[in-house]
Design a protein around this motif. Structure first.
Motif, PDB file in Angstrom:
ATOM      1  N   ARG A   1       0.858  -1.183   0.000  1.00 45.79           N
ATOM      2  CA  ARG A   1       0.000   0.000   0.000  1.00 45.79           C
ATOM      3  C   ARG A   1       0.892   1.231   0.000  1.00 45.79           C
ATOM      4  O   ARG A   1       1.897   1.280   0.692  1.00 45.79           O
ATOM      5  CB  ARG A   1      -0.906  -0.023   1.211  1.00 45.79           C
ATOM      6  CG  ARG A   1      -1.855  -1.208   1.178  1.00 45.79           C
ATOM      7  CD  ARG A   1      -2.714  -1.221   2.429  1.00 45.79           C
ATOM      8  NE  ARG A   1      -3.647  -2.328   2.358  1.00 45.79           N
ATOM      9  CZ  ARG A   1      -3.682  -3.338   3.208  1.00 45.79           C
ATOM     10  NH1 ARG A   1      -2.838  -3.372   4.210  1.00 45.79           N
ATOM     11  NH2 ARG A   1      -4.557  -4.304   3.075  1.00 45.79           N
ATOM     12  N   TYR A   2       0.502   2.226  -0.772  1.00 47.31           N
ATOM     13  CA  TYR A   2       1.277   3.459  -0.897  1.00 47.31           C
ATOM     14  C   TYR A   2       0.497   4.593  -0.260  1.00 47.31           C
ATOM     15  O   TYR A   2      -0.655   4.819  -0.586  1.00 47.31           O
ATOM     16  CB  TYR A   2       1.543   3.772  -2.369  1.00 47.31           C
ATOM     17  CG  TYR A   2       2.481   2.783  -2.999  1.00 47.31           C
ATOM     18  CD1 TYR A   2       3.830   3.071  -3.141  1.00 47.31           C
ATOM     19  CD2 TYR A   2       2.031   1.545  -3.434  1.00 47.31           C
ATOM     20  CE1 TYR A   2       4.693   2.153  -3.696  1.00 47.31           C
ATOM     21  CE2 TYR A   2       2.889   0.615  -3.992  1.00 47.31           C
ATOM     22  CZ  TYR A   2       4.213   0.928  -4.121  1.00 47.31           C
ATOM     23  OH  TYR A   2       5.072   0.019  -4.676  1.00 47.31           O
ATOM     24  N   TYR A   3       1.157   5.315   0.657  1.00 46.61           N
ATOM     25  CA  TYR A   3       0.514   6.386   1.401  1.00 46.61           C
ATOM     26  C   TYR A   3       1.282   7.684   1.224  1.00 46.61           C
ATOM     27  O   TYR A   3       2.505   7.690   1.103  1.00 46.61           O
ATOM     28  CB  TYR A   3       0.460   6.057   2.895  1.00 46.61           C
ATOM     29  CG  TYR A   3      -0.393   4.856   3.209  1.00 46.61           C
ATOM     30  CD1 TYR A   3      -1.755   4.986   3.410  1.00 46.61           C
ATOM     31  CD2 TYR A   3       0.161   3.590   3.284  1.00 46.61           C
ATOM     32  CE1 TYR A   3      -2.550   3.877   3.688  1.00 46.61           C
ATOM     33  CE2 TYR A   3      -0.621   2.486   3.568  1.00 46.61           C
ATOM     34  CZ  TYR A   3      -1.970   2.638   3.763  1.00 46.61           C
ATOM     35  OH  TYR A   3      -2.747   1.541   4.034  1.00 46.61           O
ATOM     36  N   GLU A   4       0.529   8.798   1.252  1.00 48.17           N
ATOM     37  CA  GLU A   4       1.141  10.124   1.196  1.00 48.17           C
ATOM     38  C   GLU A   4       0.530  10.972   2.300  1.00 48.17           C
ATOM     39  O   GLU A   4      -0.687  10.978   2.497  1.00 48.17           O
ATOM     40  CB  GLU A   4       0.884  10.781  -0.152  1.00 48.17           C
ATOM     41  CG  GLU A   4       1.539  12.144  -0.277  1.00 48.17           C
ATOM     42  CD  GLU A   4       1.349  12.741  -1.641  1.00 48.17           C
ATOM     43  OE1 GLU A   4       2.332  12.867  -2.370  1.00 48.17           O
ATOM     44  OE2 GLU A   4       0.179  13.060  -1.979  1.00 48.17           O
ATOM     45  N   CYS A   5       1.392  11.720   2.989  1.00 51.19           N
ATOM     46  CA  CYS A   5       0.942  12.588   4.079  1.00 51.19           C
ATOM     47  C   CYS A   5       0.275  13.831   3.494  1.00 51.19           C
ATOM     48  O   CYS A   5       0.809  14.469   2.593  1.00 51.19           O
ATOM     49  CB  CYS A   5       2.121  12.988   4.948  1.00 51.19           C
ATOM     50  SG  CYS A   5       1.648  14.100   6.303  1.00 51.19           S
ATOM     51  N   ARG A   6      -0.877  14.186   4.015  1.00 51.01           N
ATOM     52  CA  ARG A   6      -1.586  15.383   3.555  1.00 51.01           C
ATOM     53  C   ARG A   6      -0.917  16.657   4.069  1.00 51.01           C
ATOM     54  O   ARG A   6      -1.098  17.718   3.485  1.00 51.01           O
ATOM     55  CB  ARG A   6      -3.042  15.343   4.010  1.00 51.01           C
ATOM     56  CG  ARG A   6      -3.836  14.225   3.367  1.00 51.01           C
ATOM     57  CD  ARG A   6      -5.303  14.300   3.782  1.00 51.01           C
ATOM     58  NE  ARG A   6      -6.064  13.170   3.296  1.00 51.01           N
ATOM     59  CZ  ARG A   6      -6.711  13.150   2.132  1.00 51.01           C
ATOM     60  NH1 ARG A   6      -6.656  14.185   1.346  1.00 51.01           N
ATOM     61  NH2 ARG A   6      -7.396  12.085   1.771  1.00 51.01           N
ATOM     62  N   SER A   7      -0.136  16.565   5.132  1.00 53.50           N
ATOM     63  CA  SER A   7       0.508  17.748   5.710  1.00 53.50           C
ATOM     64  C   SER A   7       1.875  18.044   5.100  1.00 53.50           C
ATOM     65  O   SER A   7       2.117  19.133   4.606  1.00 53.50           O
ATOM     66  CB  SER A   7       0.669  17.581   7.218  1.00 53.50           C
ATOM     67  OG  SER A   7      -0.577  17.452   7.837  1.00 53.50           O
ATOM     68  N   CYS A   8       2.775  17.055   5.131  1.00 59.21           N
ATOM     69  CA  CYS A   8       4.149  17.307   4.704  1.00 59.21           C
ATOM     70  C   CYS A   8       4.504  16.699   3.353  1.00 59.21           C
ATOM     71  O   CYS A   8       5.561  16.989   2.798  1.00 59.21           O
ATOM     72  CB  CYS A   8       5.141  16.828   5.760  1.00 59.21           C
ATOM     73  SG  CYS A   8       5.286  15.028   5.900  1.00 59.21           S
ATOM     74  N   GLY A   9       3.634  15.813   2.811  1.00 59.01           N
ATOM     75  CA  GLY A   9       3.890  15.219   1.508  1.00 59.01           C
ATOM     76  C   GLY A   9       4.784  13.994   1.526  1.00 59.01           C
ATOM     77  O   GLY A   9       5.081  13.432   0.480  1.00 59.01           O
TER      78      GLY A   9
END
Length: 51
Positions: free
Chosen positions: A16-24
């Motif tokens: 699973r690939y995740y990206e932070c909404r705050s810092c990217g």
């Protein structure tokens, strides 16, 4: 026409690939990630179908 570019979207069903909404920050995991390991911000799964 469908273009396949694994450098842009390296999705595989095993990870699973995740990206932070705050810092990217981006991370992969075989299990669910609830928060960003860098800043503790909210993450979203970027390895989902985008049609």
């Amino acid at each position: 026409m469908v273009l396949h570019n694994t450098a842009l979207d390296p999705y595989t069903p095993e990870r699973r690939y995740y990206e932070c909404r705050s810092c990217g920050h981006r991370t992969t995991s075989p299990t669910h990630v609830a928060t960003c390991p860098e800043c503790d911000g909210e993450v979203h799964n970027i390895g989902v179908a985008r049609e």
